[in-house]
Motif scaffolding. Structure first.
Motif, PDB file in Angstrom:
ATOM      1  N   SER A 126       0.835  -1.205   0.000  1.00 26.57           N
ATOM      2  CA  SER A 126       0.000   0.000   0.000  1.00 26.57           C
ATOM      3  C   SER A 126       0.868   1.253   0.000  1.00 26.57           C
ATOM      4  O   SER A 126       2.040   1.224   0.384  1.00 26.57           O
ATOM      5  N   ASN A 127       0.270   2.351  -0.437  1.00 22.69           N
ATOM      6  CA  ASN A 127       0.951   3.653  -0.424  1.00 22.69           C
ATOM      7  C   ASN A 127       0.317   4.488   0.686  1.00 22.69           C
ATOM      8  O   ASN A 127      -0.752   5.067   0.514  1.00 22.69           O
ATOM      9  N   ASP A 129       1.115   7.202   1.958  1.00 20.83           N
ATOM     10  CA  ASP A 129       1.130   8.654   1.772  1.00 20.83           C
ATOM     11  C   ASP A 129       0.054   9.106   0.788  1.00 20.83           C
ATOM     12  O   ASP A 129      -0.163  10.316   0.628  1.00 20.83           O
ATOM     13  N   TRP A 132       1.390   9.105  -5.368  1.00 17.31           N
ATOM     14  CA  TRP A 132       1.981   8.185  -6.325  1.00 17.31           C
ATOM     15  C   TRP A 132       2.940   8.888  -7.290  1.00 17.31           C
ATOM     16  O   TRP A 132       3.188   8.399  -8.379  1.00 17.31           O
ATOM     17  N   ASN A 136       8.051   9.491  -4.498  1.00 16.29           N
ATOM     18  CA  ASN A 136       7.506   9.114  -3.206  1.00 16.29           C
ATOM     19  C   ASN A 136       8.114   7.797  -2.722  1.00 16.29           C
ATOM     20  O   ASN A 136       8.349   6.873  -3.497  1.00 16.29           O
ATOM     21  N   TYR A 138       6.864   5.270  -1.004  1.00 18.42           N
ATOM     22  CA  TYR A 138       6.056   4.079  -1.245  1.00 18.42           C
ATOM     23  C   TYR A 138       5.915   3.788  -2.733  1.00 18.42           C
ATOM     24  O   TYR A 138       5.836   2.623  -3.140  1.00 18.42           O
ATOM     25  N   THR A 139       5.876   4.820  -3.552  1.00 21.53           N
ATOM     26  CA  THR A 139       5.838   4.593  -4.998  1.00 21.53           C
ATOM     27  C   THR A 139       7.077   3.840  -5.448  1.00 21.53           C
ATOM     28  O   THR A 139       7.009   2.959  -6.317  1.00 21.53           O
ATOM     29  N   GLN A 142       6.585   0.250  -4.656  1.00 24.20           N
ATOM     30  CA  GLN A 142       5.651  -0.351  -5.614  1.00 24.20           C
ATOM     31  C   GLN A 142       6.297  -0.548  -6.980  1.00 24.20           C
ATOM     32  O   GLN A 142       6.037  -1.540  -7.659  1.00 24.20           O
ATOM     33  N   ASN A 169      -2.809  -1.488  -5.722  1.00 21.53           N
ATOM     34  CA  ASN A 169      -2.538  -0.344  -4.840  1.00 21.53           C
ATOM     35  C   ASN A 169      -1.857   0.805  -5.585  1.00 21.53           C
ATOM     36  O   ASN A 169      -1.259   1.684  -4.967  1.00 21.53           O
ATOM     37  N   VAL A 170      -1.933   0.765  -6.902  1.00 23.36           N
ATOM     38  CA  VAL A 170      -1.353   1.803  -7.765  1.00 23.36           C
ATOM     39  C   VAL A 170      -2.461   2.287  -8.694  1.00 23.36           C
ATOM     40  O   VAL A 170      -3.103   1.475  -9.363  1.00 23.36           O
TER      41      VAL A 170
END
Length: 265
Positions: A126-127, A129, A132, A136, A138-139, A142, A169-170
């Protein structure tokens, strides 16, 4: 012509998961889905509760990682799988509790009307924040998971019909996701559709489209695919109360397969 009906659904492991899964099992038992890709189904007991209701789905592909279902990924079918394989994503910082899920991709192969069919069920990190953009943190996690998924797609025999489905999750319109589909040649059955697949909340009134169904047809085989969102309404639970089946909507995909030889007649 052969028709395959597939459902992908993030079942949400929190809350009254077992009660909701029993209700989902009743929905599936009444359905005509051939294959059901489920995410966040991490408890073997919850899986057993679902299968006790959806008993016509005699096969449940999953990878075990005692005491959990690895990655929370389960693919149900009414026909036996030929083989299955789990590809793990490599844990990457930042540190977060979802590492315990051991996320990855579950590939399961079937034989349908003489055609090899490979279904990849996946759930990316999951992100947290909700940002995307390429820089980032988390990006970037991913993007590495999508690169691992790309390796799996490239390693899949091109003579097989390939379906990749799950909770990415994107967002569908993000540059990270679009780079992935361009690199793999996968066709998004909901390309251009920005309707949320996560149920809007007060905190998140305009979520993006995070769940996907993608397709790659082998040479000489025509596949017409359509998709739509389903399982959006509340359902009755066993105790008479009502609840949504998940914080996500499901995606229903219908694939109509026509071999080249049939088209030449």
């Amino acid at each position: 012509m052969t028709t395959i009906r597939l459902l992908t659904f993030n079942t949400l492991f929190r809350g009254r998961a077992r009660e909701r899964l029993r209700a989902l099992g009743a929905v599936l038992e009444r359905s005509d889905y051939d294959l059901v890709c489920l995410q966040e189904l991490m408890s073997p007991r919850n899986l057993a509760a679902l299968r006790a209701v959806a008993h016509s789905y005699g096969y449940a592909a999953r990878a075990r990682a005692y005491p959990l279902v690895r990655g929370g990924l389960v693919t149900l079918s009414r026909t036996p799988p030929q083989r299955q394989h789990f590809t793990p994503f490599r844990p990457a910082r930042p540190l977060r509790s979802e590492w315990i899920m051991l996320k990855g991709a579950l590939a399961t192969e079937y034989r349908v009307a003489g055609q090899r069919l490979v279904v990849v069920n996946t759930h990316l990190s999951s992100n947290r924040d909700d940002d995307w953009s390429p820089g980032n943190r988390y990006t970037q996690v991913q993007a590495r998971e999508l690169a691992r998924l790309e390796e799996l797609v490239r390693a899949t025999d091109p003579s097989a019909l390939l379906v990749v489905a799950g909770d990415f999750n994107v967002p569908r319109d993000s540059s990270t996701y679009q780079r992935f589909t361009a690199a793999t040649g996968l066709r998004d059955l909901l390309a251009g559709d920005r309707e949320p697949t996560y149920r809007p909340t007060r905190r998140w009134p305009n979520p993006p489209a995070l769940d996907q169904v993608l397709l790659r047809a082998p040479a000489g085989v025509r596949v017409d695919g359509t998709a739509r969102l389903v399982l959006r309404e509340a359902v009755a639970l066993a105790d008479g109360t009502e609840a949504y089946l998940s914080d996500h909507y499901a995606i229903e995909a219908v694939l109509r397969i026509e071999p080249a030889a049939a088209r030449r007649r």
